[in-house]
Motif scaffolding. Structure first.
Motif, PDB file in Angstrom:
ATOM      1  N   PRO A  60      36.656  47.732  39.607  1.00 38.00           N
ATOM      2  CA  PRO A  60      37.164  47.229  41.327  1.00 38.00           C
ATOM      3  C   PRO A  60      37.072  45.749  41.492  1.00 38.00           C
ATOM      4  O   PRO A  60      36.350  45.153  40.854  1.00 38.00           O
ATOM      5  N   LEU A  61      37.318  45.419  42.970  1.00 36.62           N
ATOM      6  CA  LEU A  61      37.562  44.498  43.119  1.00 36.62           C
ATOM      7  C   LEU A  61      36.061  43.631  43.486  1.00 36.62           C
ATOM      8  O   LEU A  61      34.771  44.232  43.365  1.00 36.62           O
ATOM      9  N   HIS A  62      36.013  42.293  42.415  1.00 32.62           N
ATOM     10  CA  HIS A  62      34.989  42.208  41.844  1.00 32.62           C
ATOM     11  C   HIS A  62      34.989  40.396  42.097  1.00 32.62           C
ATOM     12  O   HIS A  62      36.536  40.031  42.136  1.00 32.62           O
ATOM     13  N   ALA A  63      34.034  39.865  41.778  1.00 26.04           N
ATOM     14  CA  ALA A  63      34.213  38.408  41.733  1.00 26.04           C
ATOM     15  C   ALA A  63      33.097  37.146  40.692  1.00 26.04           C
ATOM     16  O   ALA A  63      32.230  38.464  40.671  1.00 26.04           O
ATOM     17  N   HIS A  64      33.504  36.282  40.286  1.00 31.45           N
ATOM     18  CA  HIS A  64      32.498  35.525  39.459  1.00 31.45           C
ATOM     19  C   HIS A  64      32.419  34.365  38.865  1.00 31.45           C
ATOM     20  O   HIS A  64      33.887  33.665  39.214  1.00 31.45           O
ATOM     21  N   VAL A  65      31.398  33.654  39.061  1.00 30.21           N
ATOM     22  CA  VAL A  65      31.316  31.835  39.064  1.00 30.21           C
ATOM     23  C   VAL A  65      32.296  31.737  36.925  1.00 30.21           C
ATOM     24  O   VAL A  65      32.325  30.217  37.351  1.00 30.21           O
ATOM     25  N   TRP A  99      34.883  32.805  41.120  1.00 30.58           N
ATOM     26  CA  TRP A  99      34.230  33.173  42.515  1.00 30.58           C
ATOM     27  C   TRP A  99      36.237  33.960  43.062  1.00 30.58           C
ATOM     28  O   TRP A  99      36.167  34.320  44.394  1.00 30.58           O
ATOM     29  N   VAL A 100      37.059  34.208  42.421  1.00 31.59           N
ATOM     30  CA  VAL A 100      38.492  34.364  42.639  1.00 31.59           C
ATOM     31  C   VAL A 100      38.558  35.718  42.783  1.00 31.59           C
ATOM     32  O   VAL A 100      38.291  36.520  41.731  1.00 31.59           O
ATOM     33  N   PRO A 101      38.847  36.734  43.879  1.00 32.72           N
ATOM     34  CA  PRO A 101      38.087  37.765  43.847  1.00 32.72           C
ATOM     35  C   PRO A 101      39.822  38.283  43.243  1.00 32.72           C
ATOM     36  O   PRO A 101      40.536  38.699  43.485  1.00 32.72           O
TER      37      PRO A 101
ATOM     38  N   TYR B   7      28.033  45.784  36.857  1.00 34.97           N
ATOM     39  CA  TYR B   7      29.049  44.416  36.062  1.00 34.97           C
ATOM     40  C   TYR B   7      29.871  43.597  37.102  1.00 34.97           C
ATOM     41  O   TYR B   7      30.292  42.602  37.397  1.00 34.97           O
ATOM     42  N   PHE B   8      30.014  44.859  38.029  1.00 36.11           N
ATOM     43  CA  PHE B   8      31.374  44.241  39.474  1.00 36.11           C
ATOM     44  C   PHE B   8      30.796  43.991  40.472  1.00 36.11           C
ATOM     45  O   PHE B   8      30.713  44.283  41.779  1.00 36.11           O
ATOM     46  N   GLY B   9      30.085  43.016  40.725  1.00 40.43           N
ATOM     47  CA  GLY B   9      29.548  43.120  41.384  1.00 40.43           C
ATOM     48  C   GLY B   9      30.103  41.823  42.634  1.00 40.43           C
ATOM     49  O   GLY B   9      31.914  41.528  42.736  1.00 40.43           O
ATOM     50  N   ALA B  10      29.941  41.958  43.536  1.00 42.16           N
ATOM     51  CA  ALA B  10      31.041  41.543  44.993  1.00 42.16           C
ATOM     52  C   ALA B  10      30.814  40.370  45.034  1.00 42.16           C
ATOM     53  O   ALA B  10      29.861  39.597  44.384  1.00 42.16           O
ATOM     54  N   PRO B  11      31.823  39.271  45.727  1.00 48.41           N
ATOM     55  CA  PRO B  11      31.940  37.384  45.452  1.00 48.41           C
ATOM     56  C   PRO B  11      31.072  37.482  46.236  1.00 48.41           C
ATOM     57  O   PRO B  11      30.145  38.081  47.893  1.00 48.41           O
ATOM     58  N   VAL B  12      30.237  36.428  45.879  1.00 55.18           N
ATOM     59  CA  VAL B  12      29.564  35.603  46.869  1.00 55.18           C
ATOM     60  C   VAL B  12      29.678  33.947  46.988  1.00 55.18           C
ATOM     61  O   VAL B  12      27.982  33.338  47.876  1.00 55.18           O
ATOM     62  N   GLY B  13      30.543  34.134  45.653  1.00 53.20           N
ATOM     63  CA  GLY B  13      30.611  32.808  45.806  1.00 53.20           C
ATOM     64  C   GLY B  13      31.810  31.753  46.870  1.00 53.20           C
ATOM     65  O   GLY B  13      33.043  33.357  47.018  1.00 53.20           O
ATOM     66  N   THR B  14      32.076  30.644  46.273  1.00 50.69           N
ATOM     67  CA  THR B  14      33.612  30.291  47.330  1.00 50.69           C
ATOM     68  C   THR B  14      35.108  30.342  45.764  1.00 50.69           C
ATOM     69  O   THR B  14      34.682  29.010  45.877  1.00 50.69           O
ATOM     70  N   PRO B  15      35.718  30.055  46.180  1.00 50.91           N
ATOM     71  CA  PRO B  15      36.689  29.458  45.389  1.00 50.91           C
ATOM     72  C   PRO B  15      37.445  28.334  45.365  1.00 50.91           C
ATOM     73  O   PRO B  15      37.319  28.074  46.486  1.00 50.91           O
ATOM     74  N   THR B  16      37.136  27.439  44.361  1.00 53.29           N
ATOM     75  CA  THR B  16      37.172  26.340  43.900  1.00 53.29           C
ATOM     76  C   THR B  16      38.796  25.958  44.915  1.00 53.29           C
ATOM     77  O   THR B  16      39.700  25.212  44.285  1.00 53.29           O
ATOM     78  N   GLU B  17      40.100  27.279  43.806  1.00 51.08           N
ATOM     79  CA  GLU B  17      41.677  27.518  43.723  1.00 51.08           C
ATOM     80  C   GLU B  17      41.360  28.750  43.868  1.00 51.08           C
ATOM     81  O   GLU B  17      41.223  29.399  43.104  1.00 51.08           O
ATOM     82  N   PRO B  18      43.058  28.988  44.568  1.00 52.24           N
ATOM     83  CA  PRO B  18      43.469  30.497  44.555  1.00 52.24           C
ATOM     84  C   PRO B  18      43.551  30.765  42.489  1.00 52.24           C
ATOM     85  O   PRO B  18      44.269  30.183  41.643  1.00 52.24           O
ATOM     86  N   GLY B  19      43.893  31.944  42.540  1.00 49.49           N
ATOM     87  CA  GLY B  19      44.343  32.035  41.070  1.00 49.49           C
ATOM     88  C   GLY B  19      45.701  32.172  40.987  1.00 49.49           C
ATOM     89  O   GLY B  19      46.704  32.333  41.685  1.00 49.49           O
ATOM     90  N   ARG B  20      46.380  32.474  39.496  1.00 44.74           N
ATOM     91  CA  ARG B  20      47.367  32.619  39.709  1.00 44.74           C
ATOM     92  C   ARG B  20      47.991  33.689  38.796  1.00 44.74           C
ATOM     93  O   ARG B  20      47.296  33.487  37.530  1.00 44.74           O
TER      94      ARG B  20
END
Lengths: 137, 137
Positions: A60-65, A99-101, B7-20
């Motif tokens: 499922p949608l998630h993000a991590h450091v 942290w990119v979801p 394991y699939f925690g919700a985002p709590v941080g801010t992305p430093t750059e977008p995914g690609r």
């Protein structure tokens, strides 16, 4: 200018530990969600985890450091990244900054993919440690 | 005790750059030795490089400061690690600590393997930078 011939330099440092050979399908497996089993290979500063998805199973949608590289080894996935949805097949990859979801759904045939986490993903280290605690002496 | 459901925690941080999204076979290729071509995928703290070996081609005995995970994706290799020689095929892997000497020789059908370097291997970063310098404006 560097040349490829410089790439394979002779050893000049001392190994901190020996290298080791590993068989991926003999690594311990962890079920992260229904139908989603991953086998982590742990280095010192990086972790490679080999994830097998049953048909239509989902992360499922998630993000991590931790930074993550996502590589499809077999099958097909629908992957959401930055809110963008893509169908990914063998040798498609994604670079997932901290942290990119992201969300991963396997296709009707399932799929097999590799996650590279740098540093090693804490959530998986916790699962590994918890299993170690459960083991009888 | 941690559970996989955590394991699939919700985002709590801010992305430093977008995914690609990336297609491995569209990445730039670098010839490291005769018949040995690698395509590096560069993250911030880790590099995954996809290496295709022509039949009987070779990465000579070498060592480097970066940690390496070596994963066979296809074909067959003879790999020397700590002076020990093994035949490796699909889903065989090796964990190569810093400065552990290793040597890789592809079999008569060639092979395809993934190198994970942490941190990104300087020798490859140098080749990437050199090519960038060569490019016309």
């Amino acid at each position: 200018m560097p040349e490829a011939s410089d790439y394979f330099g002779a050893p000049v440092g001392t190994p901190t530990e020996p290298g080791r050979f590993v068989r991926i399908d003999e690594l311990e497996a962890y079920e992260l969600a229904a139908g989603l089993l991953t086998r982590p290979l742990l280095g010192a500063g990086v972790m490679a985890s080999f994830a097998r998805y049953e048909p239509n199973s989902e992360a499922p949608l998630h993000a991590h450091v931790e930074e993550q590289l996502f590589v499809v080894l077999d099958g097909q996935f629908e992957v959401e990244l930055n809110g963008e949805l893509r169908t990914m097949t063998i040798l498609d990859a994604a670079v997932i900054a901290p942290w990119v979801p992201h969300r991963v759904v396997a296709g009707p045939e399932g799929g097999y993919q590799l996650d590279i986490f740098c540093p090693p993903r804490q959530g998986l280290l916790d699962l590994i440690a918890a299993r170690g605690d459960d083991e009888p002496d």
